[in-house]
Design an enzyme around this catalytic site. Sequence first.
Site, PDB file in Angstrom:
ATOM      1  CD  GLU A 228     -22.025  12.459  17.454  1.00  0.00           C
ATOM      2  OE1 GLU A 228     -22.495  13.184  18.359  1.00  0.00           O
ATOM      3  OE2 GLU A 228     -22.721  12.454  16.292  1.00  0.00           O
TER       4      GLU A 228
ATOM      5  CE  LYS B  12     -26.207  17.960  12.733  1.00  0.00           C
ATOM      6  NZ  LYS B  12     -25.098  17.049  13.124  1.00  0.00           N
TER       7      LYS B  12
HETATM    8  N1  PSU Z   1     -25.767  13.544  14.225  1.00  0.00           N
HETATM    9  C1  PSU Z   1     -26.722  13.437  14.819  1.00  0.00           C
HETATM   10  N2  PSU Z   1     -27.577  14.064  15.559  1.00  0.00           N
HETATM   11  C2  PSU Z   1     -26.391  14.948  16.274  1.00  0.00           C
HETATM   12  C3  PSU Z   1     -25.338  15.501  15.964  1.00  0.00           C
HETATM   13  C4  PSU Z   1     -24.862  14.661  14.599  1.00  0.00           C
HETATM   14  O1  PSU Z   1     -27.534  12.555  13.975  1.00  0.00           O
HETATM   15  O2  PSU Z   1     -26.877  15.602  17.326  1.00  0.00           O
HETATM   16  C5  PSU Z   1     -24.389  16.423  16.602  1.00  0.00           C
HETATM   17  C6  PSU Z   1     -23.000  15.801  16.269  1.00  0.00           C
HETATM   18  O3  PSU Z   1     -22.236  15.504  17.250  1.00  0.00           O
HETATM   19  C7  PSU Z   1     -22.211  17.211  15.507  1.00  0.00           C
HETATM   20  C8  PSU Z   1     -22.892  18.156  15.811  1.00  0.00           C
HETATM   21  O4  PSU Z   1     -20.863  16.838  15.470  1.00  0.00           O
HETATM   22  O5  PSU Z   1     -24.307  17.629  16.102  1.00  0.00           O
HETATM   23  C9  PSU Z   1     -22.658  19.316  15.216  1.00  0.00           C
HETATM   24  O6  PSU Z   1     -22.920  20.784  15.992  1.00  0.00           O
HETATM   25  P1  PSU Z   1     -22.516  21.899  15.632  1.00  0.00           P
HETATM   26  O7  PSU Z   1     -23.285  22.278  14.209  1.00  0.00           O
HETATM   27  O8  PSU Z   1     -22.868  22.929  16.797  1.00  0.00           O
HETATM   28  O9  PSU Z   1     -21.025  21.879  15.424  1.00  0.00           O
END
Ligand code: PSU
Length: 303
Positions: free
Chosen positions: A28, A162
């Site tokens: 990604e 996360k």
């Molecule tokens: N993992 C990381 N850093 C990030 C992300 C993931 O170490 O910035 C990103 C990924 O792209 C994930 C997104 O899909 O954050 C999720 O965002 P949201 O909670 O708005 O869906």
Amino acid sequence: MPAGGDVLDLSAEVGEALAAGRPVVALETTLVSHGFPGTRGVAVALESELRVRAAGAVPATVAVVDGRIRVGLAADVLERLAASPATRKAGPRDLASCVAGGGLGSTTVGGTLAVCRLAGIRFMGTGGIGGVHRGFARTLDISADLAQMARTPALVVASGPKSLLDVQATAELLESLGVPVLGWRTDTLPRFYTASGGPAVSARVDSAAEAARIARLHWQLTGGSGLLVARPPSRSLDVDEPTEQALEEAQRAGAVGQAVTPAVLAYLHQATGGATLEVNAELIADNAGLAAELAVAYAAVGQ
Ligand code: PSU
Ligand code: MN
């Protein structure tokens, strides 16, 4: 019209590898534009690509660039994604408008998986997946990563959801969606920066061959859904307290929707004097390498 219409561009290397059934790992780019300060995300993305190659697979980094969906990026594109304040965070719902708008979009896990489905890529590596946010009953903030995992036959290697999320609720929703959570040499779901303290995984795997076999069986038996392989970070940090503060601060600053995750990650990077940033960079590259090992093991067995 082929899948992806006429806006999907595979690099020659990725296209040839896919056509020949060789291992390919999608990566990604939201972490490049929104996950790290300055150009650090570019370095992390390049290191991830190196790790994928070292394990014998082809990296397929995904982004929306000038009205095209690109799979397999040159370093200068990564630099553009990091440098431009206009780079959009592109989840599944944003892909079409991002392409139509002609600008830059960095794909989230969900956005990248949507592209995996179009391109026929079965493996992806990332740091942490999005999931069910704390307080979801009030905000209904649940990452589109989860729904996209449910409708994409691809295996995602991550260090769990996360830590700013409700990890237990995320595990529950993955179960509801029929997405297996395989613990990589662990019985509990890692919590991104922190290896321990998470709920039980749905099954444990101890080798690449075992993970590849389960993925193949899962796709044969249940059709089109994804799997999560959850790998604990090699260096574990306890950030429960600063995470609480980060969430309060993000709320005070009025961050909602797509802005929440980047705001919290940035706060933590500051509050821990860069410790979370280092662990984050490390685990992303490690997970990319493991995704490649699994893709290689999968390809070795053939169809
Ligand atoms: N993992 C990381 N850093 C990030 C992300 C993931 O170490 O910035 C990103 C990924 O792209 C994930 C997104 O899909 O954050 C999720 O965002 P949201 O909670 O708005 O869906
Ligand atoms: Mn969200």
